[in-house]
Write an enzyme that holds these catalytic residues in place. Structure first.
Site, mmCIF file in Angstrom:
data_model
loop_
_atom_site.group_PDB
_atom_site.id
_atom_site.type_symbol
_atom_site.label_atom_id
_atom_site.label_comp_id
_atom_site.label_asym_id
_atom_site.label_seq_id
_atom_site.Cartn_x
_atom_site.Cartn_y
_atom_site.Cartn_z
ATOM 1 C CD GLU A 54 -2.009 -2.314 0.970
ATOM 2 O OE1 GLU A 54 -0.921 -2.768 1.393
ATOM 3 O OE2 GLU A 54 -2.931 -3.056 0.562
ATOM 4 C CG HIS A 69 -11.301 -6.067 6.992
ATOM 5 N ND1 HIS A 69 -10.527 -6.722 7.927
ATOM 6 C CD2 HIS A 69 -10.734 -6.335 5.783
ATOM 7 C CE1 HIS A 69 -9.545 -7.368 7.302
ATOM 8 N NE2 HIS A 69 -9.648 -7.143 6.004
#
Ligand SMILES: Cc1ncc(C[n+]2csc(CCOP(=O)(O)OP(=O)(O)O)c2C)c(N)n1
Ligand SMILES: [Mg+2]
Lengths: 325, 329
Positions: free
Chosen positions: A60, A129
């Site tokens: 990322e 999440h």
């Protein structure tokens, strides 16, 4: 008018812009042949191939930094994080580079980059999440932040993100992705910094963010049966934030509640509240109220998860309390 | 007068000397300006490392791009930014290359491919890779260069950036300036593998060479091959340049405790400018008088730059928050 889902609407915006702008490319994990974990790029790989739908290793920080360099040199990257939680691995590239380079270069370098991912609590996704994080980005100069709450806004705001020259956080609440709504087939775009009055009323104003918008609307339909007439505003973008529309509504109703699933401390509600205090104090007939999710990491078990998000009963109580003040 | 063929063959070699001297004189004057309080912020000089920026940038076109570091004055000058614009930026003036918004660690001249020096160790590698991605996507034959120090080699950006550039065959030249220290932390204490080129070949299957970073011809040669590789679509390269900075990490910093006087003296014997001067004379490309003239010219240029910077206005305070967004001026 035809009705399509939130995800289909956003994907239509991406597909339309990729067709007219060859400098757009998407990076992410599984956004190539697979079409994205949330179907964000379904069908696009077949048309545009790997250079424009780039499956990446799990880096990322790396691909956000890479996309910064690409945006600085004539491309228009779209970073598809899948879950926005993964953006945290790239914070240095975002807060120290992407948000600052237009400024440091005195406007000679542009930073047209879209950072998208799904936010919010739901489906027992648990705490890695379920994040939203948008107050962090609103705090930093140099970002645009969009939190569309319906298919029409999703398409219109993504079109604007994909044609502007600034970094945009495009945040899609996971409980909205499959909701359907009217979306015109004709081309349109929605400007940033323009809130929508999604329900008119005179007894109180509720500013409802992202997933809270449809929830608050449902509650207000019920309250209408008790002759409570509530105005609901969806800011649609949090940076820039359309304070004029909120202040005008408060001028009419005298009462304000900000409903936001994310954390209260230093959040969007705190900011709106402070600005109304500064610019609309004399219009207020009651203290400003906030309704937020509980300030905690997100638990997994459904009984715990549902305990930390404002449900319809909590929304109804907050509105009734405000009106009774 | 030398005959034409000798003159045209010698000029690029003499130009390397001219650029190295310009960087050295600029850095010396900036260090002095810093001591005099004319530079309000930090100042990391490139003294001792001039051969690297000079040798690399000699192979670049104006539309090729460079991403640099906190030690970036040399990269800016070698890419073509004027000493005036650099000096004015360090003094925080409106005429600086970042119009006073950046200072030493944020020099920008995108119109000639200087895409920024940086206050953060690492991102130059990722952004350099990203420019390579752009050029490949858009079908351009431009190339991208990322400079970084030995301090960045153990950072995650190095691994992530080189890996992406390798798997996607991006037109990027990674230039490691291994001056043996990251501030006061020795490279030998930061890694088990100080041969960066070896590591890069093994880990990323990328073309990588180790060169004497104080030998401008060696750097230029390695960069010529790397640029040709990138421009012809054959992917990225790494050049691992061994060098040494002969001034403190930053101006005004204590320089003791982590390196010895003997080590410093030995490296000063390997000064890249003196070495190239000796070679130019010995090989008949220039006379001692030619080189003295070049030095005098550099001194004049840099004195003018300092004077220009000193007499330039500060930016208008009303513009302090301009340019945050693309529309905003
Ligand atoms: C991410 C980050 N951490 C720490 C610093 C502070 N810092 C500035 S320069 C430097 C050392 C860099 O060493 P190197 O990369 O070898 O470059 P050199 O100064 O030797 O040219 C450090 C640690 C920084 N700028 N960025
Ligand atoms: Mg170093």
């Amino acid at each position: 008018m035809r009705e399509i889902t939130y995800t289909e609407a956003a994907r239509e915006a991406l597909a339309e812009q990729m067709a007219v702008d060859p400098s757009i490319f998407v990076v992410g994990e599984g956004i190539g042949e697979r079409g994205g974990n949330f179907n964000t790029t379904l069908g696009l790989y077949e048309k545009y191939g790997p250079m424009r739908l780039r499956d990446t290793p799990i880096v990322e920080r790396g691909f956000v930094g890479l996309c910064a360099g690409a945006a600085m040199t004539g491309s228009r990257p779209v970073v598809d994080f899948m879950f926005i939680d993964f953006i945290l691995d790239s914070m240095g590239e975002l807060l120290n580079q992407i948000s600052k380079i237009q400024y440091m270069s005195s406007g000679r370098i542009k930073m047209p980059i879209v950072l998208r991912g799904c936010i919010g609590i739901g489906g027992a996704a648990a705490t890695h999440h379920s994040g939203s994080y948008y107050p962090l980005f609103v705090h930093i100069p140099g970002f645009r932040v969009a939190t569309p709450s319906n298919p029409y806004d999703a398409k219109g705001l993504l079109k604007t993100a994909l044609t502007g020259d600034d970094p945009v956080l495009f945040l899609e609440h996971k409980l909205l992705l499959n909701r359907r709504g009217p979306v015109p087939e004709a081309e349109y775009a929605l400007p940033f910094g323009q809130a929508a009055v999604i329900r008119e009323g005179s007894d109180a104003t509720v500013v409802a963010l992202a997933v809270m918008a449809p929830k608050v609307l449902d509650v207000c339909d019920e309250l209408a049966k008790d002759r409570l007439d509530i105005e609901v505003i969806d800011p649609r973008t949090l940076a820039p934030l359309d304070m004029a529309t909120i202040l005008e509504s408060v001028g009419k109703t005298g009462r304000l509640l900000i409903a936001d699933e994310t954390f209260g401390p230093c959040g969007i509600g705190a900011e709106i509240s402070a600005q109304v205090m500064e610019q609309g104090f004399d219009d207020l007939d009651a203290p400003i109220a906030r309704l937020n999710g509980v300030h905690t990491p997100t638990p997994y078990s459904p009984s715990l998860e549902s305990a930390i998000i404002p449900d319809n009963a909590a929304i109804e109580k907050a509105i009734r309390d405000l009106v009774a003040e | 007068m030398a005959n034409d063929r000798t003159a045209s063959g010698s000029e690029p070699l003499v130009a390397l000397y001219r650029m190295m001297v310009l960087i050295r004189r600029t850095e010396e004057q900036l260090a002095r300006a810093h001591q005099m309080g004319l530079v309000p912020g930090p100042c990391h000089t490139y003294v001792g490392e001039e051969a690297i920026a000079t040798g690399v940038c000699a192979n670049l076109r104006a539309d090729d791009v460079v991403f640099s570091t906190h030690r970036g004055h040399g990269h800016a000058l070698a890419k073509g930014v004027s000493p005036r614009a650099v000096a004015a930026e360090l003094m925080g003036k409106a005429t600086g290359c970042s119009q006073g918004r950046g200072g030493s660690m944020h020099l920008f001249a995108p119109e000639i491919g200087l895409m920024g020096t940086s206050g953060i160790v690492g991102p130059s590698i990722l952004q350099g890779a990203g420019a390579g991605y752009s050029f490949k996507l858009l079908g351009s034959d431009q190339v991208s260069v990322a400079f970084f120090g030995d301090g960045a080699v153990s950072n995650g950006a190095f691994h992530e950036g080189l890996n992406m550039a390798a798997i996607w065959d991006l037109p990027v030249i990674f230039v490691c300036e291994d001056n043996m220290y990251a501030t006061e932390v020795a490279f030998r204490d930061a890694t088990r593998v100080q041969d960066v080129a070896q590591r890069v070949r093994a880990s990323y299957d990328m073309a990588a060479v180790r060169v004497d970073g104080n030998d401008v011809l060696a750097v230029r040669q390695a960069a010529e091959e790397a640029v040709a590789r990138a421009r012809s679509g054959d992917g990225p390269s790494l050049i691992d340049c061994k060098t040494y900075r002969t001034r403190p990490h930053a101006e005004g910093m204590r320089d003791g405790g982590y390196r010895t006087a003997e080590e410093m003296a030995a490296w000063k014997q390997r000064d890249p400018i003196a070495a190239h001067a000796a070679w130019l004379i010995e090989a008949g490309h220039a006379s001692a008088a030619d080189l003295e003239a070049i030095e005098a010219e550099a001194t004049t240029t840099v004195n003018d730059a300092i004077e220009f910077a000193r007499s330039s206005p500060f930016p208008d305070p009303a513009t302090a928050a301009d340019f945050i967004f693309s529309a905003g001026a």
